[in-house]
Design a protein around this motif. Structure first.
Motif, PDB file in Angstrom:
ATOM      1  N   ARG A 118     -27.306  25.004  16.451  1.00 33.70           N
ATOM      2  CA  ARG A 118     -26.013  25.704  16.610  1.00 33.70           C
ATOM      3  C   ARG A 118     -26.184  27.220  16.557  1.00 33.70           C
ATOM      4  O   ARG A 118     -25.368  27.965  17.119  1.00 33.70           O
ATOM      5  CB  ARG A 118     -25.033  25.250  15.530  1.00 33.70           C
ATOM      6  CG  ARG A 118     -24.520  23.828  15.731  1.00 33.70           C
ATOM      7  CD  ARG A 118     -23.437  23.463  14.731  1.00 33.70           C
ATOM      8  NE  ARG A 118     -23.009  22.082  14.897  1.00 33.70           N
ATOM      9  CZ  ARG A 118     -22.133  21.659  15.803  1.00 33.70           C
ATOM     10  NH1 ARG A 118     -21.561  22.546  16.618  1.00 33.70           N
ATOM     11  NH2 ARG A 118     -21.801  20.382  15.895  1.00 33.70           N
ATOM     12  N   GLY A 170     -28.637  28.664  17.953  1.00 33.49           N
ATOM     13  CA  GLY A 170     -29.293  29.034  19.197  1.00 33.49           C
ATOM     14  C   GLY A 170     -30.751  28.670  19.306  1.00 33.49           C
ATOM     15  O   GLY A 170     -31.372  28.919  20.349  1.00 33.49           O
ATOM     16  N   GLY A 224     -25.605  32.870  16.963  1.00 28.68           N
ATOM     17  CA  GLY A 224     -26.697  33.124  17.896  1.00 28.68           C
ATOM     18  C   GLY A 224     -27.895  33.807  17.267  1.00 28.68           C
ATOM     19  O   GLY A 224     -28.754  34.321  17.989  1.00 28.68           O
ATOM     20  N   LEU A 263     -24.051  18.922  21.155  1.00 31.49           N
ATOM     21  CA  LEU A 263     -24.473  20.281  21.501  1.00 31.49           C
ATOM     22  C   LEU A 263     -25.120  20.267  22.875  1.00 31.49           C
ATOM     23  O   LEU A 263     -26.340  20.351  23.010  1.00 31.49           O
ATOM     24  CB  LEU A 263     -25.473  20.792  20.454  1.00 31.49           C
ATOM     25  CG  LEU A 263     -25.008  20.801  18.996  1.00 31.49           C
ATOM     26  CD1 LEU A 263     -26.177  21.105  18.075  1.00 31.49           C
ATOM     27  CD2 LEU A 263     -23.902  21.827  18.802  1.00 31.49           C
ATOM     28  N   PRO A 264     -24.325  20.173  23.931  1.00 29.53           N
ATOM     29  CA  PRO A 264     -24.893  20.012  25.277  1.00 29.53           C
ATOM     30  C   PRO A 264     -25.776  21.168  25.725  1.00 29.53           C
ATOM     31  O   PRO A 264     -26.616  20.995  26.615  1.00 29.53           O
ATOM     32  CB  PRO A 264     -23.657  19.862  26.168  1.00 29.53           C
ATOM     33  CG  PRO A 264     -22.521  20.396  25.370  1.00 29.53           C
ATOM     34  CD  PRO A 264     -22.849  20.151  23.942  1.00 29.53           C
ATOM     35  N   GLN A 265     -25.625  22.350  25.144  1.00 28.33           N
ATOM     36  CA  GLN A 265     -26.446  23.499  25.542  1.00 28.33           C
ATOM     37  C   GLN A 265     -27.743  23.601  24.742  1.00 28.33           C
ATOM     38  O   GLN A 265     -28.597  24.428  25.049  1.00 28.33           O
ATOM     39  CB  GLN A 265     -25.643  24.801  25.348  1.00 28.33           C
ATOM     40  CG  GLN A 265     -24.327  24.840  26.101  1.00 28.33           C
ATOM     41  CD  GLN A 265     -24.508  24.612  27.594  1.00 28.33           C
ATOM     42  OE1 GLN A 265     -25.413  25.163  28.201  1.00 28.33           O
ATOM     43  NE2 GLN A 265     -23.642  23.804  28.190  1.00 28.33           N
ATOM     44  N   ALA A 266     -27.898  22.750  23.740  1.00 37.34           N
ATOM     45  CA  ALA A 266     -29.061  22.865  22.858  1.00 37.34           C
ATOM     46  C   ALA A 266     -30.329  22.380  23.539  1.00 37.34           C
ATOM     47  O   ALA A 266     -30.309  21.441  24.340  1.00 37.34           O
ATOM     48  CB  ALA A 266     -28.820  22.065  21.580  1.00 37.34           C
ATOM     49  N   GLU A 267     -31.441  23.030  23.228  1.00 39.94           N
ATOM     50  CA  GLU A 267     -32.754  22.610  23.696  1.00 39.94           C
ATOM     51  C   GLU A 267     -33.401  21.791  22.581  1.00 39.94           C
ATOM     52  O   GLU A 267     -33.795  22.335  21.546  1.00 39.94           O
ATOM     53  CB  GLU A 267     -33.616  23.820  24.045  1.00 39.94           C
ATOM     54  CG  GLU A 267     -33.058  24.644  25.202  1.00 39.94           C
ATOM     55  CD  GLU A 267     -33.949  25.832  25.523  1.00 39.94           C
ATOM     56  OE1 GLU A 267     -35.089  25.877  24.976  1.00 39.94           O
ATOM     57  OE2 GLU A 267     -33.522  26.704  26.283  1.00 39.94           O
ATOM     58  N   SER A 271     -27.536  15.891  21.441  1.00 35.60           N
ATOM     59  CA  SER A 271     -27.319  16.443  22.791  1.00 35.60           C
ATOM     60  C   SER A 271     -25.874  16.292  23.218  1.00 35.60           C
ATOM     61  O   SER A 271     -25.323  17.161  23.913  1.00 35.60           O
ATOM     62  CB  SER A 271     -28.251  15.746  23.793  1.00 35.60           C
ATOM     63  OG  SER A 271     -29.602  16.030  23.506  1.00 35.60           O
ATOM     64  N   GLU A 272     -25.242  15.204  22.804  1.00 36.41           N
ATOM     65  CA  GLU A 272     -23.834  14.998  23.148  1.00 36.41           C
ATOM     66  C   GLU A 272     -22.941  15.977  22.392  1.00 36.41           C
ATOM     67  O   GLU A 272     -21.932  16.451  22.933  1.00 36.41           O
ATOM     68  CB  GLU A 272     -23.437  13.558  22.841  1.00 36.41           C
ATOM     69  CG  GLU A 272     -24.097  12.541  23.773  1.00 36.41           C
ATOM     70  CD  GLU A 272     -23.852  11.109  23.343  1.00 36.41           C
ATOM     71  OE1 GLU A 272     -23.186  10.900  22.301  1.00 36.41           O
ATOM     72  OE2 GLU A 272     -24.320  10.184  24.041  1.00 36.41           O
ATOM     73  N   ALA A 301     -31.150  32.603  18.740  1.00 41.41           N
ATOM     74  CA  ALA A 301     -31.252  32.464  20.191  1.00 41.41           C
ATOM     75  C   ALA A 301     -32.639  32.886  20.664  1.00 41.41           C
ATOM     76  O   ALA A 301     -33.154  33.939  20.275  1.00 41.41           O
ATOM     77  CB  ALA A 301     -30.188  33.316  20.881  1.00 41.41           C
ATOM     78  N   GLY A 317     -34.166  26.580  19.882  1.00 38.95           N
ATOM     79  CA  GLY A 317     -34.694  25.361  20.453  1.00 38.95           C
ATOM     80  C   GLY A 317     -35.366  24.600  19.328  1.00 38.95           C
ATOM     81  O   GLY A 317     -36.153  25.178  18.576  1.00 38.95           O
TER      82      GLY A 317
END
Length: 323
Positions: free
Chosen positions: A71, A73, A45, A97-101, A94-95, A48, A75
């Motif tokens: 990974r 954190g 993080g 790392l679904p939380q990634a911007e 995106s698949e 982040a 964007g």
């Protein structure tokens, strides 16, 4: 087993670097990771809430860098010339790392007008990390949209212009130029930056442009220091990337089993982007350690040559002199 004394570890690392092979291979990196001199990984993080822009982000080192920064954190803006490929890569990331911007943006870094458009349209309030990774080795002398030799446009002019235009949003940020160990074989040609003299060689043109990147490091670090921007360069060693397969097929065939994967090649770029405190700028890095910019006496440049190159770059981009 007693820990290896630091001075011996430094000696092993230096021997690996000066002998090139196996230091540039995955073997060299594996050895260094086991030495007590290997710096710690960035904290989980660590990025982040930060924003990173990566050029040439759809394959090889660029893709590995973008994924690693996400990974941690960040964007990530995937700056890519090929938008069809870019959308596919964005979806794949995106698949995983679904939380990634993740944001996709079109940019041909060799085209100075497109760099200006890219910066104007870039929809982020600030940039904390800017990774200049886009690269190419055309088989014959090729010119950019503005008539510059392509490798110099793509590896030097475009990155300098992009950073210059992003200066207000890059305040306090880090800039990383991904260069090449091949630059060690070439001296700076400030007298012929467009490669108009002699028979054109794609590998020589590529290495000359990478040498130019490295020679300009202290100039750029000083120019952008008022905004708190630190400038670094990394060379990835010998990495197995699509660019190597396409441009250096014989080299790839001979060294394939020893090549690092893209993640190994991108490791120091990611480390520089995320480690704390910020490493001293204006230096060349490989495997998380600052390295000399020259290994051969015949490639050494003087301040006059560096200043001549910078004046050429500044003139092509119509940049004001530093205060």
């Amino acid at each position: 087993m007693l820990p290896l004394p630091r001075r011996i570890a430094v000696g092993i690392d230096t021997v690996l670097d000066r002998t090139v092979a196996p230091g540039y291979t995955r073997v060299g990196q594996a050895i260094r990771r086991r030495l007590p001199t290997w710096p710690a990984d960035p904290d989980p993080g660590a990025l982040a809430g930060r924003v990173a822009v990566v050029t040439g982000a759809t394959s090889g080192l660029g893709l590995a860098t973008a994924e690693a920064l996400a990974r941690l954190g960040a964007g990530v803006v995937l700056a890519a010339r090929d938008q069809v490929k870019g959308r596919r890569v964005q979806q794949e990331l995106s698949e995983r790392l679904p939380q990634a911007e993740l944001q996709l943006a079109r940019c041909d870094v060799s085209d100075l007008d497109d760099v200006r458009r890219f910066v104007d349209e870039l929809d982020v309030p600030r940039v904390d990390v800017l990774v200049h990774n886009a690269g190419a080795m055309p088989p014959e002398r090729t010119e950019s949209a503005q008539g510059h030799e392509l490798t110099m446009a793509l590896h030097v002019l475009g990155p300098v212009l992009m950073t210059e235009l992003l200066r207000p949003r890059l305040a306090g940020g880090r800039v990383v130029l991904v260069t090449s160990g091949g630059m060690y074989a070439q001296r700076l040609r400030a007298d012929d930056p467009e490669y108009l003299q002699g028979d054109y060689s794609p590998t020589t043109a590529y290495a000359r442009s990478k040498r130019a990147q490295v020679e300009l490091l202290p100039v750029l670090d000083q120019r952008w220091a008022p905004e708190g921007i630190s400038v670094h360069a990394t060379h990835p060693g010998w990495a197995d990337t699509p660019g190597v397969v396409d441009s250096l097929p014989t080299f790839h065939r001979l060294t394939g089993p020893l090549l690092r994967d893209a993640g190994g090649g991108a490791d120091t770029t990611v480390w520089l982007a995320a480690t704390e405190p910020v490493p001293t700028g204006g230096r060349l890095w490989h495997d998380r350690r600052a390295r000399p910019t020259h290994l051969l006496p015949r490639t050494r440049s003087g301040d006059a040559e560096r200043a001549e190159l910078w004046e050429w770059v500044r003139a092509q981009l119509d940049l004001p002199p530093a205060p």
